[in-house]
Design a protein around this motif. Structure first.
Motif, PDB file in Angstrom:
ATOM      1  N   LYS A 136       0.796  -1.220   0.000  1.00  0.00           N
ATOM      2  CA  LYS A 136       0.000   0.000   0.000  1.00  0.00           C
ATOM      3  C   LYS A 136       0.832   1.274   0.000  1.00  0.00           C
ATOM      4  O   LYS A 136       0.274   2.378  -0.015  1.00  0.00           O
ATOM      5  CB  LYS A 136      -0.931   0.012   1.217  1.00  0.00           C
ATOM      6  CG  LYS A 136      -1.988  -1.088   1.207  1.00  0.00           C
ATOM      7  CD  LYS A 136      -2.907  -0.975   2.406  1.00  0.00           C
ATOM      8  CE  LYS A 136      -3.993  -2.034   2.379  1.00  0.00           C
ATOM      9  NZ  LYS A 136      -4.903  -1.855   1.232  1.00  0.00           N
ATOM     10  N   ASP A 137       2.151   1.167   0.018  1.00  0.00           N
ATOM     11  CA  ASP A 137       2.994   2.355   0.115  1.00  0.00           C
ATOM     12  C   ASP A 137       4.104   2.307  -0.934  1.00  0.00           C
ATOM     13  O   ASP A 137       4.771   1.272  -1.096  1.00  0.00           O
ATOM     14  CB  ASP A 137       3.629   2.455   1.504  1.00  0.00           C
ATOM     15  CG  ASP A 137       2.596   2.608   2.597  1.00  0.00           C
ATOM     16  OD1 ASP A 137       2.217   3.752   2.886  1.00  0.00           O
ATOM     17  OD2 ASP A 137       2.149   1.575   3.138  1.00  0.00           O
ATOM     18  N   ARG A 138       4.274   3.433  -1.625  1.00  0.00           N
ATOM     19  CA  ARG A 138       5.331   3.530  -2.632  1.00  0.00           C
ATOM     20  C   ARG A 138       6.075   4.849  -2.462  1.00  0.00           C
ATOM     21  O   ARG A 138       5.464   5.904  -2.258  1.00  0.00           O
ATOM     22  CB  ARG A 138       4.769   3.433  -4.044  1.00  0.00           C
ATOM     23  CG  ARG A 138       5.748   3.880  -5.132  1.00  0.00           C
ATOM     24  CD  ARG A 138       5.247   3.600  -6.527  1.00  0.00           C
ATOM     25  NE  ARG A 138       5.516   2.241  -6.919  1.00  0.00           N
ATOM     26  CZ  ARG A 138       5.775   1.862  -8.180  1.00  0.00           C
ATOM     27  NH1 ARG A 138       5.768   2.751  -9.148  1.00  0.00           N
ATOM     28  NH2 ARG A 138       6.004   0.613  -8.479  1.00  0.00           N
ATOM     29  N   LEU A 139       7.381   4.784  -2.577  1.00  0.00           N
ATOM     30  CA  LEU A 139       8.239   5.958  -2.519  1.00  0.00           C
ATOM     31  C   LEU A 139       9.007   6.043  -3.835  1.00  0.00           C
ATOM     32  O   LEU A 139       9.600   5.048  -4.275  1.00  0.00           O
ATOM     33  CB  LEU A 139       9.212   5.862  -1.346  1.00  0.00           C
ATOM     34  CG  LEU A 139      10.123   7.068  -1.099  1.00  0.00           C
ATOM     35  CD1 LEU A 139       9.298   8.305  -0.748  1.00  0.00           C
ATOM     36  CD2 LEU A 139      11.122   6.764   0.011  1.00  0.00           C
ATOM     37  N   GLN A 140       8.981   7.226  -4.459  1.00  0.00           N
ATOM     38  CA  GLN A 140       9.651   7.390  -5.745  1.00  0.00           C
ATOM     39  C   GLN A 140      10.472   8.664  -5.752  1.00  0.00           C
ATOM     40  O   GLN A 140      10.033   9.706  -5.265  1.00  0.00           O
ATOM     41  CB  GLN A 140       8.634   7.435  -6.886  1.00  0.00           C
ATOM     42  CG  GLN A 140       9.259   7.656  -8.264  1.00  0.00           C
ATOM     43  CD  GLN A 140       8.257   7.511  -9.386  1.00  0.00           C
ATOM     44  OE1 GLN A 140       7.568   6.500  -9.485  1.00  0.00           O
ATOM     45  NE2 GLN A 140       8.176   8.516 -10.237  1.00  0.00           N
ATOM     46  N   LEU A 141      11.658   8.579  -6.325  1.00  0.00           N
ATOM     47  CA  LEU A 141      12.538   9.725  -6.493  1.00  0.00           C
ATOM     48  C   LEU A 141      12.839   9.864  -7.979  1.00  0.00           C
ATOM     49  O   LEU A 141      13.256   8.898  -8.625  1.00  0.00           O
ATOM     50  CB  LEU A 141      13.830   9.542  -5.690  1.00  0.00           C
ATOM     51  CG  LEU A 141      14.789  10.734  -5.658  1.00  0.00           C
ATOM     52  CD1 LEU A 141      14.160  11.900  -4.894  1.00  0.00           C
ATOM     53  CD2 LEU A 141      16.120  10.339  -5.018  1.00  0.00           C
ATOM     54  N   SER A 142      12.610  11.045  -8.526  1.00  0.00           N
ATOM     55  CA  SER A 142      12.842  11.248  -9.955  1.00  0.00           C
ATOM     56  C   SER A 142      13.528  12.587 -10.175  1.00  0.00           C
ATOM     57  O   SER A 142      13.422  13.512  -9.366  1.00  0.00           O
ATOM     58  CB  SER A 142      11.531  11.192 -10.735  1.00  0.00           C
ATOM     59  OG  SER A 142      10.629  12.181 -10.294  1.00  0.00           O
TER      60      SER A 142
END
Length: 700
Positions: free
Chosen positions: A246-252
């Motif tokens: 249920k949790d997503r972390l993204q760096l772009s």
């Protein structure tokens, strides 16, 4: 196009497999799994393939959503190419985006304002869908009084290593090369893109001006040729980690480097009743260069309740630019030595945005709430050399201009049934402060919205909406520096501009059935303190363009859209916007009012004669645009794309821009001192040939 395939065993007596298409996935009905026995009867059992296809257009209560992820031309198209094919959207010959003919449109990428360097390098293959909001709800920032376009990028990637690269070019030196690769394993997903491109625009300009002076009527005629060659390169990358289901972390992040070289050459002849007063040639060389980038941290949480989610974005961006312009004048009349002057400008910009959105259903109702904090800054230094040699009495400048803006906003919307209607009232509160040199302004705005719809039948729906928005001036409009674009033409900003307020009303009718959909909307928009371009003439016959607040402007119109099939292999999309526009205000002590009935729209034909071939024709245009001191004539253009799939992985394409060579526009300004008419046209169409190759599980 997303495809859901369900394999269901059938009796051996079934004569053939059946393909069923729907706009939504079938209901979750228990299905008897096929037996694992290896007897002959089981092995030879035929199956039914039930395929659910995602609709290309979805009408939501406050927006229309266009699915572009599966477009066959995605490998060869930029974001602007895709936008030009979206109903209600037009992109004029100068690259300016308009929504229903209104250029005060705001373009977002994943809900955050798109910086020009990011948007110019965004490829269609990175876009999942496009949201068009002609009357946005309180969820969105109030800038963009003409509407909002939100480009939503792809988030889901296929397992393993996948990607695509493409190149295209023509014999005039235009080219682009782009590559995208993604890798997904377990909880990790990584994606990277790189690209370079070069465009070329050759424009011919013819102008005529009549000015009343103390010595009588003067006539200025001019002709010129402009060659602009913008180039850019970019790199972008993102990495995402699923902390839990249920949790997503993204760096772009992305990095871009724009370059441009413009060369202008022309002649100017000024006459009066006595004869020739001035006859000179002018050439300009204008090299620009810049660099910038953005980094974004994104966190998303899916709640325990279906459709509950929270999104948090933190984005920081910065850019710098260096611009110079060297002008040379060669005189025949009066006879004198050649002259030259130079203009230089260096600028730095930065922005920080923190944005959070929460959405949760409550039975048949839905709550959406969020906040946004934004900080923008800009510093520019402008310098000129030898201006006095060509404009008597004009002094060289060496000025610095600083601009800063802080915006704090919170919003809430509540979608709920009300009798036979579904209503979504909303309220956005924005506290805005900006400093533009010596001018400082503070705004506290309460910005309500209301979106409604009502199902009339399984296929028809009635929709209505209202919004109050405010459009704040940008840094270029506020900077009071004077820029000489030529000996007789200059631009200067206006630090005394105030915000434009807009009230917008809409009512519409929607129809959607298998294979055909249509929309019709009546709308009315009124602007207080609209920002509009004006011109004045100095004693030295220099035309100074600036922007001022008029008193009021309005637009009232009818928009019609239809999308469907003419035959099995031929699809079409039509959009026509007919509207009456008016602007009124005072310039130089003169009270002005101008009104005009005009249009904008596009027509798209998609033809697939064979499974491996795809042809698209796009006709777009708009009618005459009204201005406080004149108007701009309309245009139309025809573009074509042909794609041929060579193999499962290789695809070739031919793209033709402005096939009929009709990208011509005329700007007409009328002032108490006189009038001017300038005609700009591109010299010839562009035809580019491209090839693309996919790898992994990536399809085209």
């Amino acid at each position: 196009m997303s495809v859901l395939s369900v394999f269901v065993p059938v009796l051996a007596a079934s004569p053939a497999a059946v393909l069923v298409q729907a706009t939504e996935p079938p209901a979750a009905t228990p299905v008897q799994a096929p037996s694992t026995k290896t007897d002959k009867a089981t092995d030879e059992t035929p199956v039914i393939v039930v395929t659910a296809r995602k609709s290309s257009v979805t009408n939501k209560i406050d927006r229309r959503v266009y699915d572009v992820a599966a477009r066959p031309d995605a490998a060869f198209s930029s974001a602007n190419d895709v936008l030009a094919r979206i109903p209600s959207v037009t992109v004029d010959p100068r690259g300016r985006i308009a929504l229903r003919g209104n250029s005060q449109v705001k373009v977002l990428v994943d809900g955050v304002e798109a910086r020009p360097g990011v948007l110019n390098n965004l490829q269609a293959s990175d876009i999942d869908h496009i949201e068009v909001m002609t009357n946005p709800s309180a969820q969105f920032s109030s800038d963009g009084s003409g509407g909002i376009i939100n480009l939503v990028l792809k988030k889901k990637r296929k397992d393993g290593l996948n990607g695509i690269w493409s190149v295209r070019g023509d014999d005039d030196g235009r080219y682009s090369a782009n590559a995208n690769v993604s890798y997904k394993t377990g909880r990790w997903t990584a994606n990277a893109s790189v690209g370079v491109n070069r465009e070329l625009t050759v424009t011919r300009t013819d102008g005529r001006q009549h000015w009343q002076t103390t010595s009588g009527l003067e006539t200025t005629t001019g002709a010129g040729r402009s060659t602009t060659s913008p180039r850019s390169s970019y790199e972008s990358a993102s990495i995402a980690y699923d902390l839990s289901p249920k949790d997503r972390l993204q760096l772009s992040g992305n990095h871009y480097r724009p370059r441009a070289l413009s060369k202008d050459a022309g002649t100017v002849l000024i006459t009066d009743l006595s004869g020739v007063l001035d006859d000179h040639a002018e050439s300009t060389v204008n090299p620009d260069r810049g660099e910038g980038g953005e980094i974004t941290a994104h966190y998303t949480h899916t709640g325990a309740i279906k459709d509950e989610h929270f999104d948090l974005d933190i984005t920081y961006g910065s850019s710098q630019s260096q611009e110079s312009s060297t002008h040379r004048l060669s005189h025949t009349v009066p006879s004198q030595a050649d002259q030259a002057y130079t203009y230089l400008n260096n600028g730095r910009d930065s922005s920080l945005t923190i944005k959070g959105d929460y959405e949760r259903p409550f039975g048949t109702s839905r709550l959406t709430a969020g906040f946004q904090a934004e900080q923008n800054g800009s510093d520019a230094r402008s310098r000129s050399e030898n201006i006095a040699a060509i404009v008597p009495g004009e002094a060289d400048i060496d000025t610095a201009f600083s601009y800063s803006r802080q915006n704090l906003a919170g919003y809430v919307t509540w979608q709920t049934p009300l009798g036979r209607w579904v209503v979504m009232p909303g309220l956005r509160i924005e506290a805005d402060t900006w400093d533009a040199g010596a001018v400082k302004r503070n705004d506290l705005r309460f910005l309500p919205s209301l979106n409604m719809n009502r199902d009339l039948s399984d296929t028809t729906k009635l929709v209505a909406s209202y919004s109050h928005r405010t459009q704040r001036p940008d840094v270029f409009q506020l900077n009071p520096r004077r820029i000489y674009w030529s000996r007789l033409y200059a631009y200067e900003g206006n630090p005394n501009l105030v915000s434009q307020d807009t009230d917008s009303y809409e009512i519409g009718y929607e129809f959607a059935d298998k294979g055909f959909s249509s929309n019709g909307s009546l709308y009315y928009r009124v602007n207080k303190n609209p920002q509009t371009d004006t011109r004045r003439v100095t004693a030295d016959q220099v035309v100074i363009q600036t922007v001022v607040n008029a008193d009021q402007s309005r637009a009232a119109g009818l928009e019609l859209t239809a999308k469907g099939k003419l035959m099995k292999k031929l699809d079409y999309s039509l959009n026509l916007n007919l509207f009456d526009s008016e602007v009124a205000g005072m310039v130089g002590g003169e009270t002005l009012r101008r009104q005009n009935v005009t249009y904008s729209g596009n027509a798209i034909i998609d033809y697939k004669p064979r499974p491996k071939d795809w042809i698209q024709l796009t006709l777009s245009g708009e009618g005459r645009g009204v201005a406080l001191q004149g108007y701009k004539t309309g245009y139309y253009r025809l573009d074509m794309t042909y794609r041929h799939k060579l193999t499962a992985k290789w695809t070739a394409s031919v793209r033709a821009f402005d096939l009929l060579n009709t990208s011509k526009q005329t700007d007409i300004f009328v002032t108490p001192e006189g009038d001017s008419r300038t005609v700009s046209r591109k010299e010839r169409p562009a035809i580019m040939i491209g090839i693309a190759r996919s790898f992994g599980n990536t399809g085209q």
